[in-house]
Design a protein around this motif. Structure first.
Motif, PDB file in Angstrom:
ATOM      1  N   ILE A  62      19.689  14.258   8.719  1.00 10.26           N
ATOM      2  CA  ILE A  62      19.109  12.662   8.976  1.00 10.26           C
ATOM      3  C   ILE A  62      17.752  12.777   9.474  1.00 10.26           C
ATOM      4  CG2 ILE A  62      19.550  10.629   9.950  1.00 10.26           C
ATOM      5  CD1 ILE A  62      22.660  11.014  10.099  1.00 10.26           C
ATOM      6  N   GLY A  63      16.998  12.005   8.702  1.00  8.00           N
ATOM      7  CA  GLY A  63      15.642  11.803   9.152  1.00  8.00           C
ATOM      8  C   GLY A  63      15.121  10.443   9.235  1.00  8.00           C
ATOM      9  N   TYR A  64      13.929  10.314  10.001  1.00  9.83           N
ATOM     10  CA  TYR A  64      13.347   9.013   9.956  1.00  9.83           C
ATOM     11  C   TYR A  64      11.756   9.195  10.059  1.00  9.83           C
ATOM     12  CZ  TYR A  64      11.417   4.694  12.158  1.00  9.83           C
ATOM     13  OH  TYR A  64      10.664   3.594  12.150  1.00  9.83           O
ATOM     14  N   ALA A  65      11.057   8.355   9.383  1.00 12.71           N
ATOM     15  CA  ALA A  65       9.411   8.412   9.779  1.00 12.71           C
ATOM     16  C   ALA A  65       8.946   7.158   9.665  1.00 12.71           C
ATOM     17  CB  ALA A  65       8.903   9.209   8.378  1.00 12.71           C
ATOM     18  N   TYR A  66       7.826   6.915  10.582  1.00 16.83           N
ATOM     19  CA  TYR A  66       7.172   5.539  10.614  1.00 16.83           C
ATOM     20  C   TYR A  66       5.653   5.899  10.393  1.00 16.83           C
ATOM     21  CZ  TYR A  66       4.860   2.222  13.182  1.00 16.83           C
ATOM     22  OH  TYR A  66       4.125   0.936  13.356  1.00 16.83           O
ATOM     23  N   ASP A  67       4.933   4.912   9.367  1.00 14.28           N
ATOM     24  CA  ASP A  67       3.716   5.226   9.299  1.00 14.28           C
ATOM     25  C   ASP A  67       2.854   4.144   9.729  1.00 14.28           C
ATOM     26  OD1 ASP A  67       4.980   6.905   7.462  1.00 14.28           O
ATOM     27  OD2 ASP A  67       3.920   6.217   5.582  1.00 14.28           O
ATOM     28  N   TYR A  68       1.965   4.608  10.580  1.00 15.73           N
ATOM     29  CA  TYR A  68       0.765   3.241  11.298  1.00 15.73           C
ATOM     30  C   TYR A  68      -0.088   3.263  10.429  1.00 15.73           C
ATOM     31  CZ  TYR A  68      -1.906   1.119  14.596  1.00 15.73           C
ATOM     32  OH  TYR A  68      -2.858   0.056  15.104  1.00 15.73           O
ATOM     33  N   THR A  69      -0.401   2.066   9.899  1.00 19.44           N
ATOM     34  CA  THR A  69      -1.499   1.909   8.957  1.00 19.44           C
ATOM     35  C   THR A  69      -2.984   1.875   9.504  1.00 19.44           C
ATOM     36  OG1 THR A  69       0.158   0.215   7.673  1.00 19.44           O
ATOM     37  CG2 THR A  69      -2.167   0.047   7.013  1.00 19.44           C
ATOM     38  N   LEU A  70      -3.937   2.415   9.055  1.00 20.91           N
ATOM     39  CA  LEU A  70      -5.262   2.671   9.480  1.00 20.91           C
ATOM     40  C   LEU A  70      -6.153   1.515   8.833  1.00 20.91           C
ATOM     41  CD1 LEU A  70      -5.368   6.479  10.132  1.00 20.91           C
ATOM     42  CD2 LEU A  70      -4.791   4.560  11.792  1.00 20.91           C
ATOM     43  N   THR A  71      -5.604   1.009   7.563  1.00 17.80           N
ATOM     44  CA  THR A  71      -6.641   0.115   6.890  1.00 17.80           C
ATOM     45  C   THR A  71      -6.531  -1.413   7.576  1.00 17.80           C
ATOM     46  OG1 THR A  71      -5.005  -0.644   5.212  1.00 17.80           O
ATOM     47  CG2 THR A  71      -5.983   1.205   4.705  1.00 17.80           C
ATOM     48  N   GLU A  72      -7.383  -2.261   6.739  1.00 17.27           N
ATOM     49  CA  GLU A  72      -7.442  -3.807   7.256  1.00 17.27           C
ATOM     50  C   GLU A  72      -6.008  -4.277   7.085  1.00 17.27           C
ATOM     51  OE1 GLU A  72     -10.452  -5.899   5.593  1.00 17.27           O
ATOM     52  OE2 GLU A  72     -12.011  -4.692   6.179  1.00 17.27           O
ATOM     53  N   LEU A  73      -4.938  -3.800   6.589  1.00 16.23           N
ATOM     54  CA  LEU A  73      -3.619  -4.442   6.447  1.00 16.23           C
ATOM     55  C   LEU A  73      -2.853  -4.268   7.515  1.00 16.23           C
ATOM     56  CD1 LEU A  73      -2.393  -3.295   2.699  1.00 16.23           C
ATOM     57  CD2 LEU A  73      -2.977  -5.507   3.737  1.00 16.23           C
ATOM     58  N   THR A  74      -3.553  -3.303   8.704  1.00 17.64           N
ATOM     59  CA  THR A  74      -2.811  -3.194  10.167  1.00 17.64           C
ATOM     60  C   THR A  74      -2.652  -4.633  10.775  1.00 17.64           C
ATOM     61  OG1 THR A  74      -2.809  -1.944  11.960  1.00 17.64           O
ATOM     62  CG2 THR A  74      -4.937  -2.944  11.284  1.00 17.64           C
ATOM     63  N   ASP A  75      -3.573  -5.528  10.304  1.00  9.89           N
ATOM     64  CA  ASP A  75      -3.365  -6.837  10.892  1.00  9.89           C
ATOM     65  C   ASP A  75      -2.311  -7.970  10.421  1.00  9.89           C
ATOM     66  OD1 ASP A  75      -5.704  -6.394  12.640  1.00  9.89           O
ATOM     67  OD2 ASP A  75      -7.123  -7.331  11.171  1.00  9.89           O
ATOM     68  N   TYR A  76      -1.609  -7.470   9.398  1.00 10.90           N
ATOM     69  CA  TYR A  76      -0.735  -8.012   8.871  1.00 10.90           C
ATOM     70  C   TYR A  76       0.703  -7.487   8.476  1.00 10.90           C
ATOM     71  CZ  TYR A  76      -5.099 -10.277   7.409  1.00 10.90           C
ATOM     72  OH  TYR A  76      -6.365 -10.801   7.568  1.00 10.90           O
ATOM     73  N   ASN A  77       0.906  -6.188   9.011  1.00 15.32           N
ATOM     74  CA  ASN A  77       2.176  -5.514   9.050  1.00 15.32           C
ATOM     75  C   ASN A  77       2.522  -4.665  10.162  1.00 15.32           C
ATOM     76  OD1 ASN A  77       2.129  -2.224   8.343  1.00 15.32           O
ATOM     77  ND2 ASN A  77       0.068  -3.494   7.588  1.00 15.32           N
ATOM     78  N   SER A  78       3.729  -4.716  10.228  1.00 17.48           N
ATOM     79  CA  SER A  78       4.069  -3.674  11.515  1.00 17.48           C
ATOM     80  C   SER A  78       4.418  -2.192  11.263  1.00 17.48           C
ATOM     81  CB  SER A  78       5.535  -4.330  12.266  1.00 17.48           C
ATOM     82  OG  SER A  78       6.586  -4.433  11.338  1.00 17.48           O
TER      83      SER A  78
END
Length: 317
Positions: free
Chosen positions: A275-291
């Motif tokens: 079982i695996g889990y990954a989390y991506d943290y956005t570095l583009t301008e979309l970071t203001d609109y998504n979690s």
């Protein structure tokens, strides 16, 4: 720079690409953060590489909180046959972006060659049938009589084929693949490249490689890379550094050029379950609109009743 309205722009951009087809390009094939555990999604030559029947299910929700953002669900299975010389696989993928669905069923075939007991070289082929669905009725129009959106739903089925090469041994692997060779049009009356400058699927090129370094008896370092290229889109690289503890617990991080930083964990159970889990943290301008982006993977390997599958055999090297 002025901030965009992401909910509106995502739907409008995709609609323009499929309906009016301006010269806009981006990666079209589904994206995966845990590509090292989902090799069949990228390369048909990976079929049978686990040396036993294997099933992997993966769900990815990109840009959580942004209306219409990509969601991908995939299920794949593969197994070696004929004294491990042949590998066969089957995968199902549902990739949804805004009002568009891309359903795909793919059959994979791999022929494997032993290289003087130093590893195996596999040559792979795949055949895919895509169904593209556009739900125009879900769009709220400013002009209710807009002729471009008279149909509430459209569907198109289109075939394709791909190929790949994959070499692997105990502490190294590398592969190159083109999952879809044909630049198929998204219009029924214009299918192949060169006939018109309209919306179409473009060939994607993937290169993967990874190595293993033993730090101690209980700790291993496993770096890997994934390079991606598609016509008229920026070259993209996923650079991963992972550690494997006690041949069971993965902990890693990646950097995707121009896009995001990724963190992942995975655990291998002794009975063939992972079982695996990954989390991506956005570095583009979309970071203001998504979690961020969430990805969940569950895998299972079939083991004979008189065989004990140790975590070492599940280390993907």
């Amino acid at each position: 720079m002025k901030k965009i309205r992401p909910i509106l722009d995502l739907t409008v951009l995709l609609t323009l690409v499929l309906v009016q087809a301006p010269p806009l390009r981006a990666q079209q094939d589904a994206m995966y953060s845990m590509y090292m555990f989902n090799g069949l999604a990228l390369n048909p030559a990976y079929a049978g590489a686990r040396d036993r029947a294997t099933i992997v299910a993966l769900y990815r929700h990109q840009w959580t909180g942004l209306d219409g953002a990509p969601q991908t669900l995939s299920l794949s299975g593969h197994s070696p046959l004929l004294n491990d010389k042949i590998g066969l696989g089957l995968s199902l993928t549902n990739d949804r972006i805004s009002i568009f669905n891309r359903l795909a069923i793919t059959g994979h075939y791999a022929f494997r060659i032993n290289i003087r007991n130093k590893g195996k070289l596999a040559l792979g082929l795949s055949v895919t049938f895509h169904q593209i669905i556009a739900r125009w009725g879900d769009i709220t129009l400013n002009e209710m009589n807009d002729q471009a959106f008279q149909q509430s739903r459209e569907s198109l089925i289109t075939p394709n084929f791909g190929a790949g090469i994959y070499y692997y041994m105990d502490k190294f692997y590398a592969g190159f693949s083109v999952p879809n060779f044909l630049n198929m049009s998204l219009k029924e009356n214009v299918r192949f490249e060169g006939t018109a400058d309209i919306a179409r699927f473009w060939k994607h090129y993937f290169f993967t490689a990874g190595m293993m370094f033993r730090i101690t008896d209980k700790v291993k370092f496993k770096p890997s890379v994934l390079f991606k290229y598609v016509r008229n889109a920026p070259f993209e690289a996923d650079l991963n550094a992972s550690f494997l503890f006690m041949d069971a617990f993965w902990l890693g991080a990646s950097y995707r050029t121009g896009d995001a930083v990724l963190f992942m964990v995975e655990y291998n159970f002794s009975k063939g379950i992972r079982i695996g889990y990954a989390y991506d943290y956005t570095l583009t301008e979309l970071t203001d609109y998504n979690s961020g982006t969430h990805e969940i993977m569950v895998g299972y390997e079939f083991v004979k009743k008189d065989t004990y599958l140790t975590p070492r055999r599940m280390s993907y090297f």
